[in-house]
Write a protein that holds these residues in place. Structure first.
Motif, PDB file in Angstrom:
ATOM      1  N   VAL A 257      -0.851   1.296   5.147  1.00  0.00           N
ATOM      2  CA  VAL A 257      -1.291   2.666   4.870  1.00  0.00           C
ATOM      3  C   VAL A 257      -1.250   2.944   3.362  1.00  0.00           C
ATOM      4  O   VAL A 257      -2.180   3.531   2.798  1.00  0.00           O
ATOM      5  CB  VAL A 257      -0.408   3.676   5.630  1.00  0.00           C
ATOM      6  N   GLY A 258      -0.175   2.507   2.716  1.00  0.00           N
ATOM      7  CA  GLY A 258      -0.050   2.739   1.279  1.00  0.00           C
ATOM      8  C   GLY A 258      -1.122   2.047   0.475  1.00  0.00           C
ATOM      9  O   GLY A 258      -1.622   2.590  -0.520  1.00  0.00           O
ATOM     10  N   TRP A 259      -1.503   0.843   0.904  1.00  0.00           N
ATOM     11  CA  TRP A 259      -2.555   0.114   0.197  1.00  0.00           C
ATOM     12  C   TRP A 259      -3.896   0.829   0.341  1.00  0.00           C
ATOM     13  O   TRP A 259      -4.666   0.902  -0.620  1.00  0.00           O
ATOM     14  CB  TRP A 259      -2.639  -1.312   0.710  1.00  0.00           C
ATOM     15  N   ARG A 260      -4.179   1.361   1.509  1.00  0.00           N
ATOM     16  CA  ARG A 260      -5.423   2.119   1.672  1.00  0.00           C
ATOM     17  C   ARG A 260      -5.403   3.375   0.792  1.00  0.00           C
ATOM     18  O   ARG A 260      -6.441   3.757   0.237  1.00  0.00           O
ATOM     19  CB  ARG A 260      -5.646   2.484   3.139  1.00  0.00           C
ATOM     20  N   ARG A 261      -4.250   4.015   0.668  1.00  0.00           N
ATOM     21  CA  ARG A 261      -4.141   5.188  -0.210  1.00  0.00           C
ATOM     22  C   ARG A 261      -4.435   4.797  -1.653  1.00  0.00           C
ATOM     23  O   ARG A 261      -5.171   5.491  -2.368  1.00  0.00           O
ATOM     24  CB  ARG A 261      -2.733   5.796  -0.141  1.00  0.00           C
ATOM     25  N   PHE A 262      -3.870   3.684  -2.085  1.00  0.00           N
ATOM     26  CA  PHE A 262      -4.099   3.219  -3.446  1.00  0.00           C
ATOM     27  C   PHE A 262      -5.581   2.941  -3.697  1.00  0.00           C
ATOM     28  O   PHE A 262      -6.112   3.244  -4.769  1.00  0.00           O
ATOM     29  CB  PHE A 262      -3.268   1.956  -3.717  1.00  0.00           C
ATOM     30  N   GLN A 263      -6.259   2.376  -2.695  1.00  0.00           N
ATOM     31  CA  GLN A 263      -7.674   2.041  -2.840  1.00  0.00           C
ATOM     32  C   GLN A 263      -8.592   3.252  -2.671  1.00  0.00           C
ATOM     33  O   GLN A 263      -9.796   3.142  -2.837  1.00  0.00           O
ATOM     34  CB  GLN A 263      -8.068   0.968  -1.822  1.00  0.00           C
ATOM     35  N   GLY A 264      -8.021   4.395  -2.324  1.00  0.00           N
ATOM     36  CA  GLY A 264      -8.826   5.583  -2.078  1.00  0.00           C
ATOM     37  C   GLY A 264      -9.559   5.567  -0.761  1.00  0.00           C
ATOM     38  O   GLY A 264     -10.582   6.229  -0.606  1.00  0.00           O
TER      39      GLY A 264
END
Length: 578
Positions: free
Chosen positions: A306-313
């Motif tokens: 989830v955090g990686w998707r947040r970082f990628q927008g």
């Protein structure tokens, strides 16, 4: 540098111009914030702070001591200490007198330090551990004075304890008489020849790099740095030490790697200068504590996802709902381990694994990767806080040109490019062409102005702590032992060196011991930690040698990938966590 320069966080009346040197930077900081905290160090009983004004007064005292040694501007003085305030005092005292600092790796062997001392012609040596001086006394022929922080060697008129060398007081710190283009440090770096070369860096090389880095990734007067990477490396020296002077932040010197985790948690840094090895160790410990398939591991993996998707927008509605809960349950614990105040982590010195980047950036850590070399003082390019592609090494710093040549090699030029290699004009000409382009030896590609490393042109292994090793030299030395029929060194991006060996000796432990016996003359970090014994020779017929009988490194690594991974898994199970 062009025209008058005033870095955003330095508001001293003393402007920094094309003619400024590192002494100007230091004196401007003292004048601007004399009462602000500069350094913190553990004395063995408690933590002690120094203000910028106190540092300035101490530097004046150290300069008085150096003047008694009858040194002239341009003379070389060597320092071999762990990271501590005395390193700074010695360096700034030397800079202010126009001397040239020669940093030595603290954990290096005496014979290798002696080589660097003699090659540089250093006249003064400052040692933390005077007990090693007898082992190098006969070899370090140019030394006239040895100053020892502890363990004073007996029966040597050249050796003095620090407290006996320093006068009770000194004048205000002097400004260096050096011009911006004058040599300020000789930094020895390993290359392909087995012996280190002295990289000549000027005041302008370093100062221009500090100011360009500050524009790309600003540091603040409110920042606190925890310093643990060796100050003998330009990565820590520029990004931690000189940048902290520029911004006016405080530096805390860690007590040592064994208690680094405690120091980071307790000292609560806002900025960390790190190498990938730190995160490899943290990740290794995490995996031990979260077995694959366990509920704890599944929760962790979900947080990263989830955090990686947040970082990628790319976060969806469900991600936005889940993240506050996942952050509180998982990511917050990691932030607490890092002191709870981290706002920036700068990673360099070696390639940062995309898998590691995904884990830690996915957990919300503000990690920025950059790229450079000792020869470029050291930063060439970096990602930015709001322009960050972890798979890339970012965009060039202001004032630095970078391009690819026809072979795909990354070339660079700018005010941070070294003066050359000390007493090695041929080696200098081999890496800096007639148009002033420095050939990095790294292959890359460019997309949307960002640079990406794709491989190495030069046959050099870079460990995850940034140390460089020439595999050919190491392999040739090991093959002097008849127990080894064929060998290949491995370790690119790894914490330690491993060896793949064709041998009739069945004991891998014995092979490891025998290999290291052959490496006595190499730098201390050139040590074999793992051996994978392979049955059967490598030949042209089985595709592991070229027609000219050279080892096909890529093919051997591919074919014996399982054996290589098994070596490092054994190490991971025994490694400590940070």
């Amino acid at each position: 540098m062009t025209g008058a320069i005033r870095p955003g966080q330095l508001h001293s009346p003393m402007k920094l111009t094309d003619d400024s040197n590192l002494s100007d930077l230091f004196l401007a900081r003292i004048a601007e914030t004399p009462d602000a905290p500069a350094y913190r160090q553990y004395t063995g009983e408690n933590w002690v702070d120094m203000t910028w004004g106190e540092v300035g007064r101490e530097v004046g005292r150290w300069q008085a001591a150096l003047r008694k040694e009858n040194l002239r501007p341009g003379d070389r003085v060597a320092v071999c200490l762990r990271n501590r305030t005395e390193w700074v005092l010695f360096d700034q005292a030397a800079i202010g007198l126009g001397l040239v600092t020669v940093p030595l790796y603290f954990d290096d062997r005496p014979e290798n330090m002696a080589f660097c001392i003699n090659d540089a012609g250093a006249r003064v040596l400052f040692l933390e551990n005077g007990a090693i001086w007898p082992a190098m006394r006969e070899q370090a022929k140019t030394i006239e004075r040895v100053v020892c922080l502890n363990a004073i060697p007996p029966d040597d008129t050249r050796a003095l304890a620090l407290q006996h060398w320093l006068p009770p007081e000194g004048a205000a710190p002097a400004r260096s008489p050096a011009r911006a283009d004058d040599l300020v440090t000789l930094v020895y770096t390993s290359g392909t020849t087995g012996r280190p070369k002295g990289v000549m860096l000027s005041h302008k090389n370093i100062l221009s790099n500090v100011l360009a880095a500050m524009k790309a990734i600003p540091s603040r007067a409110s920042d606190r740095f925890v310093s643990f990477l060796p100050l003998s490396h330009m990565f820590e020296r520029t990004c931690g030490y000189y940048t902290a002077i520029c911004c006016g932040g405080q530096t805390v010197y860690a007590r040592g790697i064994s208690v680094l985790a405690d120091d980071i948690r307790e000292q609560q840094p806002t900025v960390l200068i790190a190498v990938p090895r730190i995160f490899e160790r943290i990740w290794g410990r995490m995996q031990e504590q979260m077995p694959a398939g366990s509920p704890k591991r599944r929760l962790f993996d979900k947080s990263v996802e989830v955090g990686w998707r947040r970082f990628q927008g790319k976060a969806g509605a469900m991600d936005r709902l889940l993240w506050p809960v996942l952050r509180a349950l998982v990511a917050k614990k990691l932030y607490h381990r890092l002191g709870g105040r981290i706002r920036l982590i700068i990673v360099g010195g070696a390639a940062f694994s995309p898998d590691l980047a995904r884990v830690f950036i996915g957990l919300g850590l503000p990690i920025i990767q950059g790229y450079g070399l000792t020869e470029t003082a050291p930063i060439l390019c970096a990602n930015r806080e709001h322009d960050n592609d972890p798979a890339s090494i970012g965009r060039p710093l202001e004032g630095i040109e970078m391009r690819l040549d026809e072979s795909g090699e990354i070339l660079a030029r700018g005010p941070n490019l070294m003066l050359g290699y000390w007493n090695k004009p041929e080696a200098t000409a081999a890496v800096i062409d007639k148009d002033g382009w420095f050939h990095t030896g790294d292959l890359g590609r460019v997309r949307d102005g960002r640079f990406y490393i794709t491989g190495r042109l030069k046959d050099v292994i870079v460990l995850s702590n940034g140390e460089k090793v020439s595999p050919t030299d190491v392999e040739q030395a090991i093959l002097m032992d008849p127990a080894f029929e064929q060998v290949m060194l491995v370790g690119e991006g790894r914490p330690k060196l491993g060896l793949i060996a064709v041998s009739s000796v069945e004991s891998e432990a014995e092979l490891c011991e025998r290999a290291n016996r052959q490496l006595h003359g190499f730098p201390g970090y050139t040590r074999i930690h793992h051996v994978a014994r392979i049955v059967g020779p490598w030949s042209i017929e089985n595709g592991l040698l070229t027609p000219t009988m050279k080892v096909k490194r890529g093919e051997i690594e591919r074919r014996f990938r399982a054996e290589i991974e098994a070596m490092y898994r054994r190490d991971l199970r025994t490694a400590g966590g940070t």
